[in-house]
Scaffold this motif. Sequence first.
Motif, mmCIF file in Angstrom:
data_model
loop_
_atom_site.group_PDB
_atom_site.id
_atom_site.type_symbol
_atom_site.label_atom_id
_atom_site.label_comp_id
_atom_site.label_asym_id
_atom_site.label_seq_id
_atom_site.Cartn_x
_atom_site.Cartn_y
_atom_site.Cartn_z
ATOM 1 N N PRO A 43 0.853 -1.253 -0.026
ATOM 2 C CA PRO A 43 0.019 0.073 -0.119
ATOM 3 C C PRO A 43 0.650 1.252 -0.128
ATOM 4 O O PRO A 43 0.267 2.360 -0.379
ATOM 5 C CB PRO A 43 -0.917 -0.029 1.254
ATOM 6 C CG PRO A 43 -0.862 -1.631 1.557
ATOM 7 C CD PRO A 43 0.355 -2.148 1.153
ATOM 8 N N ARG A 44 2.298 1.293 0.398
ATOM 9 C CA ARG A 44 2.868 2.268 0.363
ATOM 10 C C ARG A 44 3.834 2.429 -0.792
ATOM 11 O O ARG A 44 4.643 3.098 -0.969
ATOM 12 C CB ARG A 44 4.099 2.447 1.549
ATOM 13 C CG ARG A 44 3.066 2.283 2.978
ATOM 14 C CD ARG A 44 3.828 2.224 4.200
ATOM 15 N NE ARG A 44 5.143 3.044 4.148
ATOM 16 C CZ ARG A 44 6.152 3.341 5.130
ATOM 17 N NH1 ARG A 44 6.033 2.255 6.198
ATOM 18 N NH2 ARG A 44 7.079 4.171 4.974
ATOM 19 N N SER A 45 3.501 1.598 -1.719
ATOM 20 C CA SER A 45 4.142 1.355 -3.186
ATOM 21 C C SER A 45 5.727 1.451 -2.824
ATOM 22 O O SER A 45 6.553 1.870 -3.402
ATOM 23 C CB SER A 45 4.051 2.716 -4.029
ATOM 24 O OG SER A 45 2.594 2.637 -4.078
ATOM 25 N N ILE A 46 6.003 0.513 -1.875
ATOM 26 C CA ILE A 46 7.673 0.355 -1.603
ATOM 27 C C ILE A 46 7.807 -1.546 -1.834
ATOM 28 O O ILE A 46 6.970 -2.208 -1.433
ATOM 29 C CB ILE A 46 7.961 0.304 -0.225
ATOM 30 C CG1 ILE A 46 7.889 1.886 0.241
ATOM 31 C CG2 ILE A 46 9.256 -0.274 0.166
ATOM 32 C CD1 ILE A 46 7.935 2.160 1.732
ATOM 33 N N ARG A 47 8.823 -1.419 -2.925
ATOM 34 C CA ARG A 47 9.002 -2.903 -3.313
ATOM 35 C C ARG A 47 10.057 -3.345 -2.374
ATOM 36 O O ARG A 47 10.939 -2.945 -1.768
ATOM 37 C CB ARG A 47 9.552 -2.858 -4.767
ATOM 38 C CG ARG A 47 8.372 -2.569 -5.829
ATOM 39 C CD ARG A 47 8.814 -2.725 -7.242
ATOM 40 N NE ARG A 47 10.040 -1.741 -7.383
ATOM 41 C CZ ARG A 47 11.207 -2.396 -7.271
ATOM 42 N NH1 ARG A 47 11.612 -3.721 -7.404
ATOM 43 N NH2 ARG A 47 12.355 -1.505 -7.871
ATOM 44 N N LEU A 48 9.889 -4.797 -1.957
ATOM 45 C CA LEU A 48 10.817 -5.384 -1.392
ATOM 46 C C LEU A 48 10.986 -6.820 -1.577
ATOM 47 O O LEU A 48 10.284 -7.521 -2.039
ATOM 48 C CB LEU A 48 10.021 -5.579 0.287
ATOM 49 C CG LEU A 48 11.260 -6.168 1.312
ATOM 50 C CD1 LEU A 48 10.570 -5.799 2.780
ATOM 51 C CD2 LEU A 48 11.585 -7.680 1.160
ATOM 52 N N ASN A 49 12.348 -7.157 -2.191
ATOM 53 C CA ASN A 49 12.865 -8.555 -2.967
ATOM 54 C C ASN A 49 13.925 -8.806 -2.155
ATOM 55 O O ASN A 49 14.953 -8.149 -1.218
ATOM 56 C CB ASN A 49 13.069 -8.152 -4.304
ATOM 57 C CG ASN A 49 12.020 -7.877 -5.230
ATOM 58 O OD1 ASN A 49 11.077 -8.797 -5.239
ATOM 59 N ND2 ASN A 49 11.806 -6.506 -5.675
ATOM 60 N N MET A 50 14.426 -10.202 -2.408
ATOM 61 C CA MET A 50 15.595 -10.708 -1.778
ATOM 62 C C MET A 50 16.579 -11.245 -3.106
ATOM 63 O O MET A 50 15.764 -11.545 -4.253
ATOM 64 C CB MET A 50 15.288 -11.954 -0.816
ATOM 65 C CG MET A 50 14.434 -11.507 0.186
ATOM 66 S SD MET A 50 14.537 -13.052 1.482
ATOM 67 C CE MET A 50 15.971 -13.257 2.225
ATOM 68 N N VAL A 51 17.726 -11.249 -2.651
ATOM 69 C CA VAL A 51 18.646 -11.974 -3.510
ATOM 70 C C VAL A 51 19.512 -12.942 -2.737
ATOM 71 O O VAL A 51 19.848 -12.524 -1.659
ATOM 72 C CB VAL A 51 19.801 -10.763 -4.057
ATOM 73 C CG1 VAL A 51 20.617 -10.109 -2.968
ATOM 74 C CG2 VAL A 51 20.618 -11.374 -5.199
#
Length: 249
Positions: free
Chosen positions: A168-176
Amino acid sequence: MRFTDKVVLVLGGNSGIGLAAAQAFAAEGGKVHLTGRNQKTIDAAVASIPGSVGYAADIADIASSERVVSAVEAVDGRIDVLFINAGVGGFAPLEGITESDWDHVHGVNLKGCVFALQKAVRAMGEGGAIVVTGSIGAHGALEGNGTYAAAKAGLAMAMKVFAKELLPRSIRLNMVSPGPIDTPLLHRNPGMGPDDVARLKDMMIANIPMHRMGESDEVAKAVLFLASDDASFITGTDLLVDGGLIELS
């Protein structure tokens, strides 16, 4: 120049994958802040990255993560890109695991990363990007790796949940998730001497389909992709950078 005018915080940016990523972010226009536990390597990292700022901090100390975020806010007012890379290793079979070793590895690799994320997101606005270093240890059963694998597997699941919460905050979170990468971390495993490390490297190389270990800058390229607008429709993923070790086994 994918990161021009972006404020980038790299937790664990003074060596290995973190340093390679910090240098790459700066090369693409980012204003880099980085942390580490060793002042000598912090100073060397900052000297190699014009305009960067370094902080001595231990991610296992939640208060130190709060201080770092506040310091970045004081200098630049916000965080646009967060790369949580700090971590420690530790090999022991079931019978050899101690409570203190378990708490240390989980305090850094799971608890410390979760609370660092919690502290940092307050400084992030819409369009922010977060990348967290996981490990293929969370995807495969390597004898003696139970403590580390449990921490990284827990981190992977927690980050999926947080990726959903941050939508909802338009923050993307990914892992490598790196596979066998020849970094200083490999040589700092408690209870492992140089001969043990050499044997471990030979064993890993023998099992990697590409028949070599990876380099820090190869992981950094994946980190920058996930942190950039090139990955604008990607969140909640765990990108394996492992020479095919998990995918082709």
